[in-house]
Scaffold this motif. Structure first.
Motif, mmCIF file in Angstrom:
data_model
loop_
_atom_site.group_PDB
_atom_site.id
_atom_site.type_symbol
_atom_site.label_atom_id
_atom_site.label_comp_id
_atom_site.label_asym_id
_atom_site.label_seq_id
_atom_site.Cartn_x
_atom_site.Cartn_y
_atom_site.Cartn_z
ATOM 1 N N ARG A 108 98.526 14.643 74.954
ATOM 2 C CA ARG A 108 97.461 15.360 74.229
ATOM 3 C C ARG A 108 97.195 14.709 72.879
ATOM 4 N NH1 ARG A 108 98.883 21.667 75.562
ATOM 5 N NH2 ARG A 108 98.356 21.523 77.781
ATOM 6 N N PHE A 109 98.261 14.340 72.191
ATOM 7 C CA PHE A 109 98.111 13.672 70.901
ATOM 8 C C PHE A 109 97.379 12.339 71.075
ATOM 9 C CE2 PHE A 109 99.734 10.712 67.686
ATOM 10 C CZ PHE A 109 99.259 11.345 66.548
ATOM 11 N N ALA A 110 97.725 11.590 72.116
ATOM 12 C CA ALA A 110 97.080 10.305 72.374
ATOM 13 C C ALA A 110 95.603 10.484 72.683
ATOM 14 C CB ALA A 110 97.785 9.587 73.523
ATOM 15 N N ILE A 111 95.255 11.503 73.448
ATOM 16 C CA ILE A 111 93.849 11.762 73.772
ATOM 17 C C ILE A 111 93.064 12.118 72.519
ATOM 18 C CG2 ILE A 111 92.300 13.354 74.969
ATOM 19 C CD1 ILE A 111 94.369 13.377 77.256
ATOM 20 N N VAL A 112 93.614 12.960 71.677
ATOM 21 C CA VAL A 112 92.952 13.340 70.424
ATOM 22 C C VAL A 112 92.787 12.119 69.526
ATOM 23 C CG1 VAL A 112 93.222 14.664 68.304
ATOM 24 C CG2 VAL A 112 93.646 15.754 70.506
ATOM 25 N N LEU A 113 93.803 11.287 69.446
ATOM 26 C CA LEU A 113 93.744 10.085 68.627
ATOM 27 C C LEU A 113 92.668 9.128 69.140
ATOM 28 C CD1 LEU A 113 95.023 8.593 66.247
ATOM 29 C CD2 LEU A 113 96.591 7.542 67.877
ATOM 30 N N ILE A 114 92.581 8.955 70.438
ATOM 31 C CA ILE A 114 91.559 8.077 71.021
ATOM 32 C C ILE A 114 90.162 8.622 70.743
ATOM 33 C CG2 ILE A 114 90.585 7.267 73.213
ATOM 34 C CD1 ILE A 114 93.511 7.001 74.186
ATOM 35 N N VAL A 115 89.976 9.916 70.878
ATOM 36 C CA VAL A 115 88.676 10.526 70.600
ATOM 37 C C VAL A 115 88.289 10.314 69.140
ATOM 38 C CG1 VAL A 115 87.458 12.726 70.422
ATOM 39 C CG2 VAL A 115 88.758 12.191 72.469
ATOM 40 N N VAL A 116 89.221 10.503 68.230
ATOM 41 C CA VAL A 116 88.940 10.311 66.799
ATOM 42 C C VAL A 116 88.617 8.846 66.513
ATOM 43 C CG1 VAL A 116 89.994 10.348 64.504
ATOM 44 C CG2 VAL A 116 90.216 12.317 66.007
ATOM 45 N N VAL A 117 89.381 7.931 67.088
ATOM 46 C CA VAL A 117 89.157 6.506 66.857
ATOM 47 C C VAL A 117 87.793 6.073 67.389
ATOM 48 C CG1 VAL A 117 89.955 4.203 67.548
ATOM 49 C CG2 VAL A 117 91.582 5.890 66.704
ATOM 50 N N VAL A 118 87.339 6.661 68.469
ATOM 51 C CA VAL A 118 86.024 6.324 69.029
ATOM 52 C C VAL A 118 84.912 7.065 68.297
ATOM 53 C CG1 VAL A 118 84.591 6.534 71.094
ATOM 54 C CG2 VAL A 118 86.932 5.709 71.282
ATOM 55 N N LEU A 119 85.121 8.328 67.967
ATOM 56 C CA LEU A 119 84.080 9.165 67.384
ATOM 57 C C LEU A 119 83.728 8.770 65.953
ATOM 58 C CD1 LEU A 119 82.359 11.659 68.046
ATOM 59 C CD2 LEU A 119 84.136 13.041 66.990
ATOM 60 N N VAL A 120 84.700 8.426 65.141
ATOM 61 C CA VAL A 120 84.434 8.107 63.735
ATOM 62 C C VAL A 120 83.506 6.904 63.595
ATOM 63 C CG1 VAL A 120 85.524 7.315 61.602
ATOM 64 C CG2 VAL A 120 86.452 9.276 62.814
ATOM 65 N N PRO A 121 83.776 5.762 64.245
ATOM 66 C CA PRO A 121 82.821 4.653 64.095
ATOM 67 C C PRO A 121 81.449 4.945 64.678
ATOM 68 C CG PRO A 121 84.900 3.830 64.921
ATOM 69 C CD PRO A 121 84.970 5.336 64.952
ATOM 70 N N VAL A 122 81.405 5.690 65.762
ATOM 71 C CA VAL A 122 80.114 5.986 66.388
ATOM 72 C C VAL A 122 79.252 6.852 65.486
ATOM 73 C CG1 VAL A 122 79.041 7.235 68.295
ATOM 74 C CG2 VAL A 122 80.898 5.654 68.744
ATOM 75 N N PHE A 162 79.863 7.614 61.970
ATOM 76 C CA PHE A 162 79.859 7.448 60.525
ATOM 77 C C PHE A 162 79.754 6.025 59.996
ATOM 78 C CE2 PHE A 162 82.100 11.518 61.195
ATOM 79 C CZ PHE A 162 81.171 12.327 60.567
ATOM 80 N N VAL A 163 79.795 4.986 60.816
ATOM 81 C CA VAL A 163 79.619 3.636 60.315
ATOM 82 C C VAL A 163 78.118 3.395 60.180
ATOM 83 C CG1 VAL A 163 80.017 1.191 60.769
ATOM 84 C CG2 VAL A 163 81.782 2.869 61.328
ATOM 85 N N PRO A 164 77.657 3.013 58.982
ATOM 86 C CA PRO A 164 76.206 2.994 58.712
ATOM 87 C C PRO A 164 75.448 1.798 59.276
ATOM 88 C CG PRO A 164 77.398 2.354 56.769
ATOM 89 C CD PRO A 164 78.430 2.723 57.786
#
Length: 114
Positions: free
Chosen positions: A11-25, A27-29
């Motif tokens: 579960r922790f790994a899934i949440v971490l992967i989602v955060v790692v993918v979601l943040v650049p998608v 918030f990167v300008p």
């Protein structure tokens, strides 16, 4: 006990992967809408940044907001407040540096007049 740890780790790994993918998608300008979200996040409103749903403001509405009229203006669904006023429109500028991708920066735009 060992299987419980594996489930927690998964579960922790899934949440971490989602955060790692979601943040650049989100918030990167590299696009104007991401620059708008990043500007809202920088002003201290993370929930408003995620729920903002920026959309381009029609050219006929540019005259009602501060800034140059040839810039890109984006309206957001979830207004946020700064020290001076509530903001529901942001102005986006393209940073003209030679690179492989375009980069944008956004700033709050305030309504003019009474």
């Amino acid at each position: 006990m060992n299987t419980r740890r594996k489930k927690i780790f998964k579960r922790f790994a899934i949440v971490l992967i989602v955060v790692v993918v979601l943040v650049p998608v989100l918030f990167v300008p590299y696009t104007p809408t991401n620059a708008v979200r990043l500007s809202i996040l920088e002003n201290g409103h993370p929930i408003a940044a995620i729920l903002s749903g920026p959309s381009k403001l029609p050219n006929s509405e540019h005259k009602y907001y501060s800034g140059r009229k040839k810039q890109l203006y984006y309206q957001i669904n979830v207004p946020f407040s700064t020290e001076s006023a509530d903001v529901d429109v942001l102005v986006v500028n393209k940073i003209s540096k030679p690179s492989f991708y375009d980069k944008y920066i956004a700033a709050p735009s305030y309504a003019l007049g009474p």
